[in-house]
Design a protein around this motif. Structure first.
Motif, short mmCIF file in Angstrom:
data_model
loop_
_atom_site.label_atom_id
_atom_site.label_comp_id
_atom_site.label_asym_id
_atom_site.label_seq_id
_atom_site.Cartn_x
_atom_site.Cartn_y
_atom_site.Cartn_z
N SER A 188 0.82 -1.22 0.00
CA SER A 188 0.00 0.00 0.00
C SER A 188 0.86 1.27 0.00
CB SER A 188 -0.93 0.00 1.21
OG SER A 188 -0.19 -0.10 2.41
N THR A 189 2.15 1.13 0.31
CA THR A 189 3.03 2.30 0.32
C THR A 189 3.63 2.58 -1.05
OG1 THR A 189 5.02 1.02 0.89
CG2 THR A 189 3.64 1.80 2.72
N LYS A 190 3.48 1.62 -1.96
CA LYS A 190 4.05 1.77 -3.30
C LYS A 190 2.94 2.18 -4.26
CE LYS A 190 6.79 -0.73 -6.76
NZ LYS A 190 7.40 -2.02 -7.13
N PRO A 191 2.97 3.39 -4.77
CA PRO A 191 1.87 3.86 -5.65
C PRO A 191 1.83 3.10 -6.97
CG PRO A 191 3.67 5.45 -5.61
CD PRO A 191 4.00 4.42 -4.58
N GLU A 292 -8.40 -8.72 -9.42
CA GLU A 292 -6.98 -8.36 -9.56
C GLU A 292 -6.83 -7.07 -10.34
OE1 GLU A 292 -5.89 -13.09 -9.45
OE2 GLU A 292 -5.73 -11.99 -11.35
N ALA A 293 -7.65 -6.89 -11.38
CA ALA A 293 -7.62 -5.65 -12.16
C ALA A 293 -7.95 -4.47 -11.25
CB ALA A 293 -8.60 -5.73 -13.32
N ILE A 294 -8.98 -4.61 -10.44
CA ILE A 294 -9.38 -3.55 -9.52
C ILE A 294 -8.25 -3.24 -8.53
CG2 ILE A 294 -10.90 -3.11 -7.53
CD1 ILE A 294 -13.15 -4.47 -9.17
N CYS A 295 -7.61 -4.30 -8.01
CA CYS A 295 -6.55 -4.12 -7.01
C CYS A 295 -5.28 -3.51 -7.57
CB CYS A 295 -6.23 -5.46 -6.35
SG CYS A 295 -7.48 -6.03 -5.19
N ASN A 352 -11.35 2.54 -7.43
CA ASN A 352 -10.88 1.16 -7.22
C ASN A 352 -9.74 1.09 -6.21
OD1 ASN A 352 -12.80 0.01 -8.88
ND2 ASN A 352 -11.52 0.12 -10.71
N LEU A 353 -9.00 2.19 -6.05
CA LEU A 353 -7.98 2.23 -5.00
C LEU A 353 -8.63 2.09 -3.62
CD1 LEU A 353 -5.44 5.03 -6.07
CD2 LEU A 353 -5.05 2.58 -6.00
N GLU A 360 -7.70 -6.58 0.52
CA GLU A 360 -6.32 -6.84 0.93
C GLU A 360 -6.21 -8.16 1.69
OE1 GLU A 360 -2.73 -6.92 3.12
OE2 GLU A 360 -4.64 -6.55 4.15
N TYR A 361 -5.10 -8.84 1.49
CA TYR A 361 -4.91 -10.20 2.00
C TYR A 361 -5.23 -10.34 3.49
CZ TYR A 361 -2.66 -14.67 3.04
OH TYR A 361 -2.42 -15.96 3.46
N GLU A 362 -4.65 -9.50 4.32
CA GLU A 362 -4.84 -9.64 5.77
C GLU A 362 -6.28 -9.34 6.18
OE1 GLU A 362 -2.84 -10.93 7.90
OE2 GLU A 362 -1.12 -11.15 6.55
N ILE A 363 -6.94 -8.45 5.46
CA ILE A 363 -8.35 -8.14 5.76
C ILE A 363 -9.23 -9.36 5.50
CG2 ILE A 363 -10.34 -6.73 5.07
CD1 ILE A 363 -8.28 -5.13 6.62
#
Length: 378
Positions: A188-191, A292-295, A352-353, A360-363
């Motif tokens: 999430s820190t990498k745009p 995956e496209a959305i993410c 979509n962001l 997200e995986y952990e969620i």
């Protein structure tokens, strides 16, 4: 809790099960296809394989190749039935719960055993076309109507399939709508690259039973001039799609690339570079590639069988929905809109962001673990 997974080996199954690592459960896997041990994948899971043959005798492969009739006869007396092998394993490990993935693969084949053990809770995860597509065939519908009343707990990848399950006899507890392969890992820190820096049109290349990539390619053919400055990538292309491209003029285009099955990480790489992703089929749940496209920032153009895709895509806001998967003009018009309407793709990117935060995986993992914990406490 002892959890007995019943599934074919698939990426969805592997990714889902990996969420349970170090969660305090004992995980067992009855490989329903008996396709051998999977080394380097789920090594911490106790795998049941090599259960089908009573005796793997010397020369078996040679006889199968050279004397097929004799081989078929031997198989009739040398093969364990799936229900018998599964029941033996059930007695051996005494699980607290059984979890089957995909009804027609991993539920119908063990239904008789689960009916003999009504006190063992049974979870069923519905995937993709499991209910929506197969309800249209008498033999499969009979299986659906036989399995669902015995199922105690249900995961689906879309709300649509929960409704279908209720229609055909499911009366247990609904554990929620969750991606069939779990959540998605991203930094999430990498745009992500904004739409203006993306030059790939990415197309899922499935045709076959439910995929409808060829109408998309026919739409692409009508837009040769409009997409000259883009790189068209067709991934996961099956035989029908490869043959179509080979026999059409698009095979000579300098800017089209057709590739077969690729690794998950490679798909994600393409998604991070794609301006547009197009997925088209006549049946699916909530497609993982669309998620995956959305993410990963690609603008999704997606078919909408049974209204599943509309559960996450608002047409004209964060993507475009294909009403008729066979309608070449409709697909062409959607692609033209996505290429020309910069305001739409920029706004969709931002929307979509926000949506991807819930994927997200952990969620997702936390929701999955909570669902299992709730079962354990009952």
């Amino acid at each position: 809790m002892k959890i007995l997974m019943v599934s074919m080996p698939s990426l969805h199954f592997f990714r889902w099960t990996e969420q349970l690592k170090d969660a305090g459960h004992e995980i067992y896997w009855f490989n329903i296809t008996d396709s051998g041990k999977f080394e380097g994948r789920l090594d911490w899971v106790q795998q049941k394989f090599a259960w089908r043959l009573k005796w793997d005798f010397p020369g078996r492969v040679y006889i199968k190749k050279e004397f097929p009739k004799l081989s078929r006869y031997i198989q009739t007396v040398n093969t364990n039935s799936t229900p018998k092998a599964f029941e033996n394993y059930l007695h051996e490990i005494k699980p607290d719960v059984v979890h089957s993935f995909a009804l027609y693969v991993s539920c119908t084949s063990v239904l008789s055993v689960m009916e003999n053990h009504p006190r063992i809770p049974w979870i069923y995860s519905s995937w993709g076309s499991d209910l929506y597509y197969f309800q249209n065939f008498k033999a499969y519908l009979k299986d659906i109507q036989a399995v669902l009343p015995r199922v105690d707990y249900l995961f689906t990848d879309c709300q649509r399939d929960y409704t279908i399950a209720r229609t055909y006899g499911f009366k247990g507890e609904f554990l929620g709508v969750l991606p069939g392969g779990g959540g998605f890992k991203f930094d999430s820190t990498k745009p992500l690259k904004p739409p203006g820096e993306r030059k790939i049109i990415l197309i899922k290349g499935f045709q076959g039973r439910s995929g409808r990539a060829i109408p998309v390619l026919k739409a692409i053919q009508r837009l040769q001039q409009e997409i000259l400055n883009y790189h068209v990538v067709v991934f996961g292309a099956d035989r029908e799609v490869v043959e179509f491209v080979k026999n059409e003029k698009i095979k000579t285009w300098f800017n089209i690339e057709v590739i077969g099955r690729i690794k998950y990480d490679e798909v994600i790489e393409f998604m991070q570079k794609a301006l547009i992703y197009i997925g088209n089929s006549n049946s699916d749940g909530l497609p993982n590639t669309m998620l995956e496209a959305i993410c990963f920032g690609a603008f999704p153009i997606q078919s909408n069988p049974g209204g599943a895709s509309a559960e996450i895509i608002n047409h004209g806001e964060n993507g475009l929905l294909i009403k008729d998967c066979k309608n070449i003009d409709e697909i062409k018009n959607h692609l033209t809109t996505a290429l020309n309407d910069k305001d739409l793709t920029n706004k969709a990117f931002k929307k979509n962001l926000k949506i991807r935060l819930d994927l997200e995986y952990e969620i997702i993992k936390a929701q999955v673990l909570k669902a299992y914990q709730n079962i354990n406490s009952q």
